[in-house]
Design an enzyme around this catalytic site. Structure first.
Site, PDB file in Angstrom:
ATOM      1  N   THR A   1      43.068  40.889  47.765  1.00 36.37           N
ATOM      2  CA  THR A   1      44.048  40.882  48.862  1.00 36.37           C
ATOM      3  C   THR A   1      44.873  42.164  48.767  1.00 36.37           C
ATOM      4  OG1 THR A   1      44.148  38.483  48.735  1.00 36.37           O
ATOM      5  CG2 THR A   1      45.999  39.593  49.843  1.00 36.37           C
TER       6      THR A   1
ATOM      7  N   ARG B   1      50.401  30.816  37.099  1.00 36.55           N
ATOM      8  CA  ARG B   1      51.087  31.890  37.812  1.00 36.55           C
ATOM      9  C   ARG B   1      52.033  31.297  38.873  1.00 36.55           C
ATOM     10  NH1 ARG B   1      46.001  35.886  38.926  1.00 36.55           N
ATOM     11  NH2 ARG B   1      44.926  33.895  39.137  1.00 36.55           N
TER      12      ARG B   1
ATOM     13  N   ASP C   1      33.645  43.552  33.978  1.00 39.38           N
ATOM     14  CA  ASP C   1      35.074  43.339  33.723  1.00 39.38           C
ATOM     15  C   ASP C   1      35.503  44.220  32.563  1.00 39.38           C
ATOM     16  OD1 ASP C   1      37.032  40.701  34.638  1.00 39.38           O
ATOM     17  OD2 ASP C   1      37.724  42.016  33.027  1.00 39.38           O
TER      18      ASP C   1
ATOM     19  N   CYS D   1      49.054  33.492  44.718  1.00 40.71           N
ATOM     20  CA  CYS D   1      48.930  34.167  46.009  1.00 40.71           C
ATOM     21  C   CYS D   1      50.079  33.980  47.000  1.00 40.71           C
ATOM     22  CB  CYS D   1      47.597  33.800  46.628  1.00 40.71           C
ATOM     23  SG  CYS D   1      46.277  34.531  45.641  1.00 40.71           S
TER      24      CYS D   1
ATOM     25  N   LYS E   1      53.257  35.924  46.030  1.00 41.79           N
ATOM     26  CA  LYS E   1      53.161  37.394  46.080  1.00 41.79           C
ATOM     27  C   LYS E   1      52.813  37.884  47.490  1.00 41.79           C
ATOM     28  CE  LYS E   1      48.354  38.399  44.675  1.00 41.79           C
ATOM     29  NZ  LYS E   1      47.804  38.760  45.951  1.00 41.79           N
TER      30      LYS E   1
ATOM     31  N   GLY F   1      57.336  18.931  48.873  1.00 39.16           N
ATOM     32  CA  GLY F   1      57.396  18.904  47.407  1.00 39.16           C
ATOM     33  C   GLY F   1      58.375  19.927  46.887  1.00 39.16           C
TER      34      GLY F   1
ATOM     35  N   LYS G   1      36.115  38.419  27.734  1.00 39.19           N
ATOM     36  CA  LYS G   1      35.655  37.587  28.849  1.00 39.19           C
ATOM     37  C   LYS G   1      34.152  37.781  29.067  1.00 39.19           C
ATOM     38  CE  LYS G   1      38.669  36.474  32.702  1.00 39.19           C
ATOM     39  NZ  LYS G   1      39.315  36.967  33.911  1.00 39.19           N
TER      40      LYS G   1
ATOM     41  N   PHE H   1      48.577  21.004  54.865  1.00 35.98           N
ATOM     42  CA  PHE H   1      49.714  21.806  54.396  1.00 35.98           C
ATOM     43  C   PHE H   1      51.059  21.309  54.931  1.00 35.98           C
ATOM     44  CE2 PHE H   1      48.270  25.200  51.629  1.00 35.98           C
ATOM     45  CZ  PHE H   1      46.928  24.843  51.607  1.00 35.98           C
TER      46      PHE H   1
HETATM   47  N1  LIG Z   1      43.105  33.286  42.858  1.00 32.96           N
HETATM   48  C1  LIG Z   1      42.835  32.947  44.086  1.00 32.96           C
HETATM   49  O1  LIG Z   1      42.769  31.757  44.414  1.00 32.96           O
HETATM   50  C2  LIG Z   1      42.597  33.973  45.143  1.00 32.96           C
HETATM   51  C3  LIG Z   1      42.860  35.320  44.903  1.00 32.96           C
HETATM   52  N2  LIG Z   1      42.682  36.240  45.906  1.00 32.96           N
HETATM   53  C4  LIG Z   1      42.905  37.662  45.641  1.00 32.96           C
HETATM   54  O2  LIG Z   1      41.794  38.152  44.883  1.00 32.96           O
HETATM   55  C5  LIG Z   1      42.221  39.125  43.934  1.00 32.96           C
HETATM   56  C6  LIG Z   1      41.797  38.693  42.547  1.00 32.96           C
HETATM   57  O3  LIG Z   1      42.505  37.523  42.209  1.00 32.96           O
HETATM   58  P1  LIG Z   1      42.104  36.631  40.946  1.00 32.96           P
HETATM   59  O4  LIG Z   1      40.630  36.431  40.935  1.00 32.96           O
HETATM   60  O5  LIG Z   1      43.001  35.462  40.961  1.00 32.96           O
HETATM   61  O6  LIG Z   1      42.493  37.635  39.763  1.00 32.96           O
HETATM   62  P2  LIG Z   1      42.364  37.414  38.191  1.00 32.96           P
HETATM   63  O7  LIG Z   1      43.582  37.986  37.588  1.00 32.96           O
HETATM   64  O8  LIG Z   1      41.982  36.002  37.894  1.00 32.96           O
HETATM   65  O9  LIG Z   1      41.102  38.317  37.789  1.00 32.96           O
HETATM   66  C7  LIG Z   1      41.067  39.702  37.910  1.00 32.96           C
HETATM   67  C8  LIG Z   1      40.024  40.238  36.910  1.00 32.96           C
HETATM   68  O10 LIG Z   1      39.843  41.642  37.127  1.00 32.96           O
HETATM   69  C9  LIG Z   1      39.679  42.290  35.862  1.00 32.96           C
HETATM   70  N3  LIG Z   1      39.962  43.723  36.024  1.00 32.96           N
HETATM   71  C10 LIG Z   1      41.161  44.326  36.219  1.00 32.96           C
HETATM   72  N4  LIG Z   1      40.991  45.662  36.377  1.00 32.96           N
HETATM   73  C11 LIG Z   1      39.661  45.903  36.276  1.00 32.96           C
HETATM   74  C12 LIG Z   1      38.855  47.068  36.377  1.00 32.96           C
HETATM   75  N5  LIG Z   1      39.384  48.274  36.610  1.00 32.96           N
HETATM   76  N6  LIG Z   1      37.523  46.939  36.213  1.00 32.96           N
HETATM   77  C13 LIG Z   1      36.958  45.736  35.978  1.00 32.96           C
HETATM   78  N7  LIG Z   1      37.663  44.594  35.900  1.00 32.96           N
HETATM   79  C14 LIG Z   1      38.999  44.669  36.044  1.00 32.96           C
HETATM   80  C15 LIG Z   1      40.627  41.535  34.948  1.00 32.96           C
HETATM   81  O11 LIG Z   1      40.291  41.713  33.603  1.00 32.96           O
HETATM   82  C16 LIG Z   1      40.426  40.086  35.440  1.00 32.96           C
HETATM   83  O12 LIG Z   1      39.387  39.449  34.725  1.00 32.96           O
HETATM   84  C17 LIG Z   1      43.729  39.269  44.151  1.00 32.96           C
HETATM   85  O13 LIG Z   1      43.950  40.328  45.043  1.00 32.96           O
HETATM   86  C18 LIG Z   1      44.126  37.957  44.796  1.00 32.96           C
HETATM   87  O14 LIG Z   1      45.259  38.090  45.599  1.00 32.96           O
HETATM   88  C19 LIG Z   1      42.197  35.883  47.133  1.00 32.96           C
HETATM   89  C20 LIG Z   1      41.897  34.572  47.407  1.00 32.96           C
HETATM   90  C21 LIG Z   1      42.076  33.517  46.427  1.00 32.96           C
HETATM   91  O1  LIG Z   2      44.909  33.901  48.664  1.00 35.68           O
HETATM   92  C1  LIG Z   2      44.840  33.006  47.872  1.00 35.68           C
HETATM   93  O2  LIG Z   2      44.901  33.141  46.655  1.00 35.68           O
HETATM   94  C2  LIG Z   2      44.648  31.594  48.280  1.00 35.68           C
HETATM   95  O3  LIG Z   2      45.959  30.987  48.337  1.00 35.68           O
HETATM   96  C3  LIG Z   2      45.951  29.593  48.615  1.00 35.68           C
HETATM   97  O4  LIG Z   2      45.214  28.891  47.620  1.00 35.68           O
HETATM   98  P1  LIG Z   2      45.872  28.419  46.229  1.00 35.68           P
HETATM   99  O5  LIG Z   2      47.107  29.191  45.961  1.00 35.68           O
HETATM  100  O6  LIG Z   2      44.787  28.477  45.228  1.00 35.68           O
HETATM  101  O7  LIG Z   2      46.221  26.872  46.411  1.00 35.68           O
HETATM  102  P2  LIG Z   2      46.829  25.971  47.591  1.00 35.68           P
HETATM  103  O8  LIG Z   2      46.096  24.709  47.607  1.00 35.68           O
HETATM  104  O9  LIG Z   2      46.946  26.697  48.862  1.00 35.68           O
HETATM  105  O10 LIG Z   2      48.280  25.650  47.024  1.00 35.68           O
HETATM  106  C4  LIG Z   2      49.264  26.654  46.871  1.00 35.68           C
HETATM  107  C5  LIG Z   2      50.593  26.024  46.558  1.00 35.68           C
HETATM  108  O11 LIG Z   2      51.102  25.350  47.709  1.00 35.68           O
HETATM  109  C6  LIG Z   2      51.495  24.031  47.362  1.00 35.68           C
HETATM  110  N1  LIG Z   2      51.299  23.148  48.536  1.00 35.68           N
HETATM  111  C7  LIG Z   2      50.112  23.149  49.204  1.00 35.68           C
HETATM  112  C8  LIG Z   2      49.945  22.344  50.312  1.00 35.68           C
HETATM  113  C9  LIG Z   2      50.998  21.520  50.752  1.00 35.68           C
HETATM  114  O12 LIG Z   2      50.907  20.772  51.758  1.00 35.68           O
HETATM  115  N2  LIG Z   2      52.161  21.552  50.064  1.00 35.68           N
HETATM  116  C10 LIG Z   2      52.344  22.354  48.956  1.00 35.68           C
HETATM  117  O13 LIG Z   2      53.441  22.353  48.360  1.00 35.68           O
HETATM  118  C11 LIG Z   2      50.618  23.648  46.175  1.00 35.68           C
HETATM  119  O14 LIG Z   2      51.229  22.638  45.413  1.00 35.68           O
HETATM  120  C12 LIG Z   2      50.539  24.978  45.438  1.00 35.68           C
HETATM  121  O15 LIG Z   2      51.652  25.145  44.601  1.00 35.68           O
HETATM  122  C13 LIG Z   2      45.262  29.376  49.973  1.00 35.68           C
HETATM  123  O16 LIG Z   2      45.176  27.984  50.228  1.00 35.68           O
HETATM  124  C14 LIG Z   2      43.879  29.994  49.989  1.00 35.68           C
HETATM  125  O17 LIG Z   2      43.309  29.858  51.292  1.00 35.68           O
HETATM  126  C15 LIG Z   2      43.988  31.474  49.623  1.00 35.68           C
HETATM  127  O18 LIG Z   2      42.706  32.055  49.587  1.00 35.68           O
END
Ligand SMILES: NC(=O)C1=CN([C@@H]2O[C@H](COP(=O)(O)OP(=O)(O)OC[C@H]3O[C@@H](n4cnc5c(N)ncnc54)[C@H](O)[C@@H]3O)[C@@H](O)[C@H]2O)C=CC1
Ligand SMILES: O=C(O)[C@H]1O[C@H](OP(=O)(O)OP(=O)(O)OC[C@H]2O[C@@H](n3ccc(=O)[nH]c3=O)[C@H](O)[C@@H]2O)[C@H](O)[C@@H](O)[C@@H]1O
Length: 453
Positions: free
Chosen positions: A119, A325, A30, A258, A261, A251, A35, A247
């Site tokens: 993503t 976020r 990272d 995610c 965006k 609410g 971190k 889902f």
């Molecule tokens: N947060 C979630 O629940 C989910 C996120 N995603 C996708 O996964 C991706 C990552 O999301 P998060 O883990 O939430 O992001 P995050 O913002 O929590 O973490 C990203 C990390 O990458 C590091 N970073 C940035 N540029 C860098 C570089 N050039 N080299 C090394 N480290 C670097 C940052 O310092 C940070 O620690 C996004 O595209 C998001 O859409 C997919 C599924 C679930």
């Molecule tokens: O790409 C991603 O980042 C992720 O986005 C969501 O995961 P997440 O955003 O962590 O959480 P969710 O449980 O999906 O909730 C998202 C939002 O929807 C709302 N929500 C969820 C379910 C529902 O029935 N109603 C509702 O308002 C939650 O309150 C929350 O604000 C998806 O569920 C994951 O499968 C996906 O990988």
């Protein structure tokens, strides 16, 4: 296998811990040195259930570095899991992905598979491949694979350990075999496609879920107009397996890093291709308005929030995370402060993250409370923004500690039966408002309204 993961956020760090758990040797890189230092010290920098334990259990198979050269040594698989945040125009910011890919090229001296787990818009993996071909400094073979992630925050570890599927977009048998070997111990269905389809599966899945939420929210709003109960409606719909019961929780809309965006990014991609994706556009619009339903309901009791003490329960976008976020709290609280409200905010873990977000020039003021009781005591109004278990465990008696027990619940935390016949007012989403204030309070409220008009 030796796996190097770039980015130690929710996706990168959870993937790292899970891959170590199934026997791989994992290096995490990272750019955020602080971190990396915390991880080396055995600290978990994010709030995620089960993650500290998994990191501790597998520490002998994990290393944390900020140096790409060291981090790429021996890696058979390199996985990019950096952020792809929204840009002002709704498109995804890919600079972190491309930056990480270039760093890999400058530092890699052997063949490897480069997985894009972030993503990313359709076609990005092709672009990463182009960057790789242009920037490799050695005569080596690097193959790019799209492998989106589906975990949810708050349940990330179990989501990954017991995922519904793994999706991988590969352009060769060589890459397909490597992916099979990487994930084989997880014993999950593996969907192998081309890279563009894999990228699209991620957006299509997230946006479908977002659409489902916006749909039930519109049904909820209509239930309020027509005297139906959205919880019963969702239960009745959910028994049909073609619809499913997930889902359908009405609410104040979806937040998080995610859905907001990824809906905007798909909409943007469509526009770029002279196509308007009307369903997703509608989901976005409904969600924007839904956040403010609570304030509209509160206006039934207070014409202005000037000087009103408001208990706000929950700041995070969902329970189980400290992530803010796109949390509805970030839209609702500033609007209340602007109107002069006195906020008493409670959240079990997102308070520190929220502190930096308050506008000090607003008329109102905000106080963070260490307990629900402190937040509720003597409050004139309670707004529920996150369905934390601690909130769901409250009883009508707890709300009677308020000066005026008017509760507006954006997450439908309570059964109507438990709240009616009490000297409190309980309004929620898509259901009738129940309860009533004591006669004295009713007179007070009426006098207040008269005074204002
Ligand atoms: N947060 C979630 O629940 C989910 C996120 N995603 C996708 O996964 C991706 C990552 O999301 P998060 O883990 O939430 O992001 P995050 O913002 O929590 O973490 C990203 C990390 O990458 C590091 N970073 C940035 N540029 C860098 C570089 N050039 N080299 C090394 N480290 C670097 C940052 O310092 C940070 O620690 C996004 O595209 C998001 O859409 C997919 C599924 C679930
Ligand atoms: O790409 C991603 O980042 C992720 O986005 C969501 O995961 P997440 O955003 O962590 O959480 P969710 O449980 O999906 O909730 C998202 C939002 O929807 C709302 N929500 C969820 C379910 C529902 O029935 N109603 C509702 O308002 C939650 O309150 C929350 O604000 C998806 O569920 C994951 O499968 C996906 O990988």
């Amino acid at each position: 296998m030796n796996v190097t993961i770039i980015g130690t956020g929710y996706v990168g760090l959870v993937s790292a811990a899970v891959l170590a758990e199934i026997g791989h040797d994992v290096v995490c890189i990272d750019v955020n040195e602080e971190k990396i230092q915390r991880l080396r010290n055995g600290e978990c920098p994010i709030f995620e259930k089960g993650l500290p334990e998994l990191l501790e259990k597998n520490k002998h198979r994990m290393r944390f570095l900020s140096d790409y050269q060291q981090g790429c040594q021996d890696a058979a698989i390199i996985m990019i899991a950096v952020g792809t945040p929204e840009k002002k125009d709704g498109s995804a910011n890919l600079s972190y992905v491309f930056g990480a890919a270039k760093e890999v090229c400058y530092n890699l001296d052997h063949d490897a598979i480069l997985i894009v787990k972030s993503t990313v818009p359709i076609g990005t993996n092709d672009e990463v491949e182009r960057i790789v071909q242009e920037n490799l400094t050695k005569e080596i073979h690097v193959e790019v694979v799209s492998n989106p992630e589906f975990l949810s925050q708050g349940t990330a570890v179990s989501d990954m350990m017991q995922g519904y599927r793994i999706v991988a977009g590969c352009e060769s048998d060589y890459a397909r075999e490597k992916i099979k070997a990487l994930y084989e111990p997880l014993k999950q269905p593996l969907v192998l496609t081309d890279r563009r389809s894999a990228e699209m599966i991620k957006y299509a899945s997230n946006d479908f879920l977002a659409l489902k939420i916006s749909y039930i929210n519109e049904i909820a709003n209509l239930c309020e107009c027509l005297g139906a109960n959205v919880e019963d409606v969702a239960t009745g719909m959910g028994f049909d397996p073609r619809i499913g019961d997930k889902f359908l929780r009405a609410g104040i809309g979806y937040g998080g890093s995610c859905f907001p965006k990824d809906t905007k990014a798909l909409h943007w991609m469509a526009i770029q291709n002279d196509y308007e994706i009307k369903t997703v556009k509608a989901a976005i619009t409904v969600n924007e308005n839904q956040k403010f339903r609570l304030l509209q309901k509160a206006k039934n009791y207070y014409d202005s929030f000037e000087g009103i003490e408001i208990a706000v329960l929950g700041l995070a976008f969902k329970p189980g995370t400290d992530d803010l976020r796109e949390a509805p709290s970030l839209a609702i609280i500033p609007a209340l402060l602007e109107d002069g409200a006195k906020i008493r905010a409670w959240d079990p873990c997102a308070e520190d993250a929220f502190r930096g977000q308050v506008d000090n020039s607003a008329k109102g003021e905000i106080r963070f409370c260490g307990s629900l009781r402190e937040s509720l005591r003597e409050a004139d109004l309670c707004l529920i923004l996150t369905e934390w278990d601690q909130v769901k465990a409250l009883t009508p008696a707890d709300f009677k500690e308020m000066r005026r027990p008017i509760i507006i619940d954006g997450r439908n935390c309570f059964c109507l039966e438990d709240m009616e016949n009490e000297a409190i007012v309980y309004a929620s989403i898509g259901r009738k408002t129940v309860g009533s204030l004591s006669q004295n309070l009713n007179i007070y409220m009426m006098e207040r309204k008269d005074g204002e008009s």
